[in-house]
Motif scaffolding. Structure first.
Motif, PDB file in Angstrom:
ATOM      1  N   ILE A  92     -25.802  20.305 -28.278  1.00 29.07           N
ATOM      2  CA  ILE A  92     -24.730  19.614 -27.990  1.00 29.07           C
ATOM      3  C   ILE A  92     -23.423  20.901 -28.033  1.00 29.07           C
ATOM      4  CG2 ILE A  92     -22.818  17.947 -28.974  1.00 29.07           C
ATOM      5  CD1 ILE A  92     -25.261  16.549 -30.357  1.00 29.07           C
ATOM      6  N   GLY A  93     -23.567  21.638 -28.882  1.00 24.45           N
ATOM      7  CA  GLY A  93     -22.661  22.684 -29.170  1.00 24.45           C
ATOM      8  C   GLY A  93     -22.355  23.628 -27.939  1.00 24.45           C
ATOM      9  N   ILE A  94     -23.514  23.912 -27.297  1.00 24.81           N
ATOM     10  CA  ILE A  94     -23.200  24.802 -26.125  1.00 24.81           C
ATOM     11  C   ILE A  94     -22.626  24.094 -24.949  1.00 24.81           C
ATOM     12  CG2 ILE A  94     -25.445  24.361 -24.773  1.00 24.81           C
ATOM     13  CD1 ILE A  94     -25.736  27.317 -24.367  1.00 24.81           C
TER      14      ILE A  94
ATOM     15  N   THR B 130     -34.963  30.395 -20.769  1.00 24.61           N
ATOM     16  CA  THR B 130     -35.129  29.835 -22.262  1.00 24.61           C
ATOM     17  C   THR B 130     -34.727  30.737 -23.068  1.00 24.61           C
ATOM     18  OG1 THR B 130     -37.296  31.126 -21.954  1.00 24.61           O
ATOM     19  CG2 THR B 130     -37.407  28.925 -21.034  1.00 24.61           C
ATOM     20  N   ASP B 131     -34.763  30.019 -24.324  1.00 23.25           N
ATOM     21  CA  ASP B 131     -34.803  30.748 -25.649  1.00 23.25           C
ATOM     22  C   ASP B 131     -33.276  31.293 -25.536  1.00 23.25           C
ATOM     23  OD1 ASP B 131     -34.901  31.819 -28.156  1.00 23.25           O
ATOM     24  OD2 ASP B 131     -36.212  33.242 -27.821  1.00 23.25           O
ATOM     25  N   VAL B 132     -32.325  30.794 -25.151  1.00 24.75           N
ATOM     26  CA  VAL B 132     -30.643  31.052 -24.899  1.00 24.75           C
ATOM     27  C   VAL B 132     -30.148  31.198 -26.430  1.00 24.75           C
ATOM     28  CG1 VAL B 132     -28.382  30.526 -24.190  1.00 24.75           C
ATOM     29  CG2 VAL B 132     -30.535  30.171 -22.619  1.00 24.75           C
ATOM     30  N   SER B 133     -29.678  32.232 -26.842  1.00 17.42           N
ATOM     31  CA  SER B 133     -28.941  32.493 -28.115  1.00 17.42           C
ATOM     32  C   SER B 133     -27.282  32.638 -28.169  1.00 17.42           C
ATOM     33  CB  SER B 133     -29.926  33.251 -28.998  1.00 17.42           C
ATOM     34  OG  SER B 133     -29.649  34.561 -28.247  1.00 17.42           O
ATOM     35  N   ASN B 134     -26.945  32.834 -26.964  1.00 20.29           N
ATOM     36  CA  ASN B 134     -25.542  33.072 -26.887  1.00 20.29           C
ATOM     37  C   ASN B 134     -25.237  32.929 -25.179  1.00 20.29           C
ATOM     38  OD1 ASN B 134     -23.034  33.888 -27.548  1.00 20.29           O
ATOM     39  ND2 ASN B 134     -23.764  35.896 -28.567  1.00 20.29           N
ATOM     40  N   TYR B 135     -23.725  32.645 -25.225  1.00 13.16           N
ATOM     41  CA  TYR B 135     -23.163  32.503 -23.905  1.00 13.16           C
ATOM     42  C   TYR B 135     -21.925  32.968 -23.805  1.00 13.16           C
ATOM     43  CZ  TYR B 135     -21.370  30.004 -19.975  1.00 13.16           C
ATOM     44  OH  TYR B 135     -20.992  29.749 -18.521  1.00 13.16           O
ATOM     45  N   ASP B 136     -21.906  33.891 -22.647  1.00 11.62           N
ATOM     46  CA  ASP B 136     -20.549  34.547 -22.382  1.00 11.62           C
ATOM     47  C   ASP B 136     -19.673  33.808 -21.303  1.00 11.62           C
ATOM     48  OD1 ASP B 136     -18.414  36.142 -21.434  1.00 11.62           O
ATOM     49  OD2 ASP B 136     -19.469  38.075 -21.806  1.00 11.62           O
ATOM     50  N   LYS B 137     -18.788  33.128 -21.991  1.00 16.10           N
ATOM     51  CA  LYS B 137     -17.856  32.325 -21.078  1.00 16.10           C
ATOM     52  C   LYS B 137     -17.249  32.936 -19.821  1.00 16.10           C
ATOM     53  CE  LYS B 137     -14.646  28.979 -22.676  1.00 16.10           C
ATOM     54  NZ  LYS B 137     -14.241  28.012 -23.850  1.00 16.10           N
ATOM     55  N   GLU B 138     -16.960  34.049 -19.902  1.00 15.26           N
ATOM     56  CA  GLU B 138     -15.841  34.690 -19.201  1.00 15.26           C
ATOM     57  C   GLU B 138     -16.778  35.244 -17.925  1.00 15.26           C
ATOM     58  OE1 GLU B 138     -14.518  35.647 -22.394  1.00 15.26           O
ATOM     59  OE2 GLU B 138     -13.235  34.166 -21.509  1.00 15.26           O
TER      60      GLU B 138
ATOM     61  N   SER C 299     -28.159  22.691  -9.960  1.00 16.18           N
ATOM     62  CA  SER C 299     -28.491  22.328 -11.290  1.00 16.18           C
ATOM     63  C   SER C 299     -29.529  23.381 -11.775  1.00 16.18           C
ATOM     64  CB  SER C 299     -29.385  21.020 -11.468  1.00 16.18           C
ATOM     65  OG  SER C 299     -28.376  20.049 -10.587  1.00 16.18           O
ATOM     66  N   PHE C 300     -29.337  23.715 -13.233  1.00 18.72           N
ATOM     67  CA  PHE C 300     -30.461  24.762 -13.619  1.00 18.72           C
ATOM     68  C   PHE C 300     -31.003  23.889 -15.267  1.00 18.72           C
ATOM     69  CE2 PHE C 300     -27.367  26.603 -16.696  1.00 18.72           C
ATOM     70  CZ  PHE C 300     -26.310  26.658 -16.005  1.00 18.72           C
ATOM     71  N   ILE C 301     -31.704  24.723 -15.827  1.00 17.34           N
ATOM     72  CA  ILE C 301     -32.322  24.291 -17.117  1.00 17.34           C
ATOM     73  C   ILE C 301     -32.245  25.475 -18.060  1.00 17.34           C
ATOM     74  CG2 ILE C 301     -34.736  23.756 -18.348  1.00 17.34           C
ATOM     75  CD1 ILE C 301     -35.449  22.119 -15.647  1.00 17.34           C
ATOM     76  N   ILE C 302     -31.959  25.068 -19.338  1.00 10.16           N
ATOM     77  CA  ILE C 302     -31.800  26.048 -20.472  1.00 10.16           C
ATOM     78  C   ILE C 302     -32.637  25.483 -21.757  1.00 10.16           C
ATOM     79  CG2 ILE C 302     -29.968  27.541 -19.782  1.00 10.16           C
ATOM     80  CD1 ILE C 302     -28.175  25.661 -21.728  1.00 10.16           C
ATOM     81  N   THR C 303     -33.228  26.320 -22.407  1.00 10.28           N
ATOM     82  CA  THR C 303     -33.515  25.698 -23.955  1.00 10.28           C
ATOM     83  C   THR C 303     -32.742  26.670 -24.679  1.00 10.28           C
ATOM     84  OG1 THR C 303     -35.444  27.239 -24.274  1.00 10.28           O
ATOM     85  CG2 THR C 303     -35.886  25.324 -22.924  1.00 10.28           C
ATOM     86  N   VAL C 304     -32.228  26.025 -25.982  1.00 13.53           N
ATOM     87  CA  VAL C 304     -31.223  26.627 -26.599  1.00 13.53           C
ATOM     88  C   VAL C 304     -32.142  26.945 -28.016  1.00 13.53           C
ATOM     89  CG1 VAL C 304     -29.317  25.985 -25.577  1.00 13.53           C
ATOM     90  CG2 VAL C 304     -30.166  24.720 -27.443  1.00 13.53           C
ATOM     91  N   ARG C 305     -31.842  28.195 -28.528  1.00 12.05           N
ATOM     92  CA  ARG C 305     -32.614  28.545 -29.787  1.00 12.05           C
ATOM     93  C   ARG C 305     -31.764  28.063 -30.959  1.00 12.05           C
ATOM     94  NH1 ARG C 305     -33.236  34.831 -31.669  1.00 12.05           N
ATOM     95  NH2 ARG C 305     -34.704  34.663 -29.843  1.00 12.05           N
ATOM     96  N   SER C 306     -32.517  27.327 -31.706  1.00  6.84           N
ATOM     97  CA  SER C 306     -31.917  26.679 -32.880  1.00  6.84           C
ATOM     98  C   SER C 306     -30.867  27.559 -34.002  1.00  6.84           C
ATOM     99  CB  SER C 306     -32.975  25.740 -34.001  1.00  6.84           C
ATOM    100  OG  SER C 306     -33.317  26.602 -34.908  1.00  6.84           O
ATOM    101  N   GLY C 307     -29.823  26.881 -34.295  1.00  9.86           N
ATOM    102  CA  GLY C 307     -28.836  27.595 -35.321  1.00  9.86           C
ATOM    103  C   GLY C 307     -27.878  28.385 -34.284  1.00  9.86           C
TER     104      GLY C 307
ATOM    105  N   TYR D 157     -20.104  24.818 -32.670  1.00 11.78           N
ATOM    106  CA  TYR D 157     -19.216  24.469 -31.446  1.00 11.78           C
ATOM    107  C   TYR D 157     -19.057  23.057 -31.499  1.00 11.78           C
ATOM    108  CZ  TYR D 157     -19.489  29.556 -30.587  1.00 11.78           C
ATOM    109  OH  TYR D 157     -19.575  30.957 -30.605  1.00 11.78           O
ATOM    110  N   VAL D 158     -19.954  22.394 -32.145  1.00 12.66           N
ATOM    111  CA  VAL D 158     -19.901  20.734 -31.779  1.00 12.66           C
ATOM    112  C   VAL D 158     -18.585  20.116 -32.294  1.00 12.66           C
ATOM    113  CG1 VAL D 158     -20.731  18.633 -32.710  1.00 12.66           C
ATOM    114  CG2 VAL D 158     -22.406  20.610 -32.446  1.00 12.66           C
TER     115      VAL D 158
END
Ligand code: FAD
Ligand code: AMP
Lengths: 259, 312
Positions: B23-25, B110-118, B142-150, B155-156
């Motif tokens: 949800i946070g991402i 997969t295993d996304v742990s950060n996202y750079d908005k800019e 469309s694309f798929i990601i899996t996000v690393r817990s924590g 950001y929720v």
């Protein structure tokens, strides 16, 4: 049972200092030793055990440069009948590209199989995706995180897949299927240098990856490589080993876990 | 309509906490979070969602990739393609995501742990967190990601409104992969989750013959021994001693990690310890990022020296 088992040669980076070169263009692996992907070692062992018990063959397949022959010889030494190399000088980071290449290869060469085994993930890229993508492309059922194969029948398998916190689920999957093997499923046999040398006598077949590259356009772009974001990090107890150890004991006392 | 589709991870009636990262991402991606979840009584942060799609299906069937692609087919048929489909990076999330990517021919990171908005780039771990790759899906489909817990739960945002609710039904369960039963771990006498002081051993110990000597050290320190996954996989220590996502989550006063690199599946199981001390010969080992104290040295030498001091 005819099994196709994937095995990948990966850099053993755990104890190495990795350097990014060309302002993020590449990671220098030139001084890093290579080895078989841990997950694939368990997967090859599992395939060989099934074949030893219920007949059939295990065929090992690897995608990579000529050096990947090493992991095929290793698989043969463990009991695989054949080793097939899909040779390419390129490193395909995108798991979609690797799964498409494998899909094209299996179709064109018409390789018969009852099940395909992959590892849960590659140690280097940690995508954990090639097995699942491949299964969907082949229109076959898929199970990942397989930590036990309880039943092998001519038309189905009963497997246990690992969830979180020690929990597992038992799943029935019809053949043919694709499964991804988790470490710890078995105890891989020891392979001696002699064994690998003997395995060299079995001819490995080499195919050019370029011949199977239909619709293999990458779906993701790698922009650059970066070092991990630095957190505050640990206070390093430096100096002589003796004083570092004494300091460590001091911390244990302070935290009240050691008197 | 532009939206992010979150595939909820639910297990035995529980809404997993790591869904919050999914949800946070969405806040960073600036997409409306729409959650796909089986219709049942889950305790969910509803106010953080724009919409909920409830699926009339058993939880164990929902978590089956062969059914998930049919469910997603219906969602897409009803409300169009999502901009992104988000899964947890867990045993089930990873399995569902890969199969979905292959089925719908979509890009996957997969295993996304950060996202750079800019720059619109996703950070993905390589080489057990020693290097990260900055990835972008090609094109703008469309694309798929899996996000690393924590990684994203901070950001929720709960906007105080109740989400819209839709329902999906008539999903025919796949006959080619079927859930049979859950299998629980055997109960054992030692419970590492109760220990105040854990001496945790990793692959760095080298081989099984080293174990007795570390047990001796643990005896002198009155610590309980635990380990990372490879040590358990190799059967150098029993399964009940495993720390990490597929083992136990521990919060001792002191967690002394020897020869453990600090892969996230391990970190997730011990990061809330009061004090983490790491011994590793590699100064770049990711575990030093999470530890309070560290010694860069050969663990066997540290073991021997500690024993000398303690016996003196
Ligand atoms: C689905 C899934 C679930 C997982 N669940 C878990 C889990 O629950 N728990 C878990 O731990 N892992 C789990 N893993 C595995 C995880 O990804 C890592 O592979 C694992 O944690 C690595 O263990 P390690 O740190 O002991 O070994 P390595 O990563 O091999 O690290 C060994 C370390 O020892 C150091 N070293 C070597 N020799 C010495 C020496 N003589 N002196 C000092 N240092 C030395 C090295 O520098 C290195 O840092 C899981 C993986 C997957 C895919
Ligand atoms: N280059 C490759 N050669 C052989 N097998 C591979 C290759 N890449 C991925 N695989 C298989 O797919 C599994 C998962 O890989 P990945 O999706 O990269 O984490 C691995 O454990 C291998 O079994």
């Amino acid at each position: 049972m005819n099994l196709i088992v994937f095995t990948k040669r990966v850099p053993a980076t755990q104890e190495e200092e990795l350097r990014i070169t060309g302002e993020g263009k590449a990671v220098d692996l030139s001084k890093v030793p290579f080895k078989v992907n841990d997950w694939d070692n368990y997967s090859v062992e599992e395939a060989v055990r099934i074949v030893e018990k219920s007949g059939g063959t295990a065929t090992a397949v690897s995608i990579g440069d000529a050096e990947s022959d090493e992991v095929l010889r290793r698989a043969i030494a463990m009991g695989a009948k054949d080793g097939l190399l899909l040779e390419t000088g390129d490193v395909f980071h995108d798991p979609n590209v690797r799964a498409t290449l494998i899909h094209n290869f299996l179709k064109k060469e018409n390789l018969p199989f009852d099940a395909i085994f992959t590892g849960v993930q590659s140690e280097d890229d940690q995508f954990g995706a090639v097995g699942g993508i491949l299964a969907a492309k082949l229109g076959l059922p898929f199970v990942s995180m397989v930590i036990g194969i309880d039943t092998v029948e001519s038309d189905h398998l009963i497997v246990r897949r690992e969830l979180e916190g020690g929990l597992q689920e038992r799943v029935k999957v019809m053949l043919p299927c694709v499964i991804s093997i988790q470490t710890g499923i078995n105890e891989p046999r020891y392979v001696s240098i002699m064994g690998i040398r003997k395995a060299s006598k079995v001819e490995r077949k080499v195919y050019k990856a370029a011949d199977y590259q239909d619709s293999m356009k990458s779906k993701i772009e790698i922009i650059k490589w970066v070092y991990p974001p630095k957190k505050a990090g640990a206070k390093i107890l430096s100096g002589e080993l003796e004083s570092a150890c004494k300091e460590l004991l001091g911390i244990l006392k302070e935290k009240g876990v050691y008197q | 309509m532009s939206y992010a589709l979150i595939v909820a991870e639910v297990r035995r009636g529980l809404f997993e906490e790591r869904n919050l990262d999914s949800i946070g991402i969405c806040s960073l991606l600036e997409k409306d979070p729409i959650m796909l979840i089986p219709e049942s009584d889950y305790s969910v942060n509803w106010e953080a969602l724009s919409g909920v799609i409830k699926v009339k299906i058993e939880e164990t069937q929902f978590l089956n990739p062969l059914n998930m692609v049919n469910i997603l087919g219906k969602v897409i048929g009803k409300r169009g393609k999502p901009d992104v489909i988000i899964f947890t990076n867990s045993a089930s999330g990873a399995e569902l995501a890969a199969y979905t990517a292959g089925y719908f021919d979509l890009p996957i990171i997969t295993d996304v742990s950060n996202y750079d908005k800019e720059q619109g780039v996703f950070y993905k771990s390589y080489y057990s967190d020693k290097i990260f790759g900055e990835f972008k899906p090609s094109g703008d489909g469309s694309f798929i990601i899996t996000v690393r817990s924590g990684s994203f739960k901070e950001y929720v945002t709960e906007n105080g409104t109740t989400p819209s609710i839709e329902t999906i039904e008539d999903i025919t369960a796949s006959p080619v992969r079927t859930f049979m039963e859950y299998v629980e771990e055997e109960k054992t006498d030692v419970d590492i989750t109760k220990a105040d002081f854990l001496l945790s051993l990793g692959r760095g110990i080298g081989n099984k013959d080293e174990i007795p000597s570390y047990e001796e050290l643990a005896g002198l320190l009155k610590a309980v021994i635990s380990g990372s996954r490879p040590v358990i996989d190799k059967m150098w220590l029993p399964k009940a001693r495993q720390v990490g996502t597929s083992g136990k989550t521990v919060k001792p006063k002191v967690y002394l990690a020897m020869g453990i690199s600090g892969a996230f599946q391990h970190i997730a199981g011990m990061k809330d310890s009061d004090c983490i001390i790491a011994v590793n010969k590699d100064p770049e080992a990711p575990i030093f990022q999470y530890a309070n104290y560290g010694i860069v040295a050969d663990i066997h030498k540290v073991r021997d020296k500690l024993k000398d001091i303690l016996k003196a």
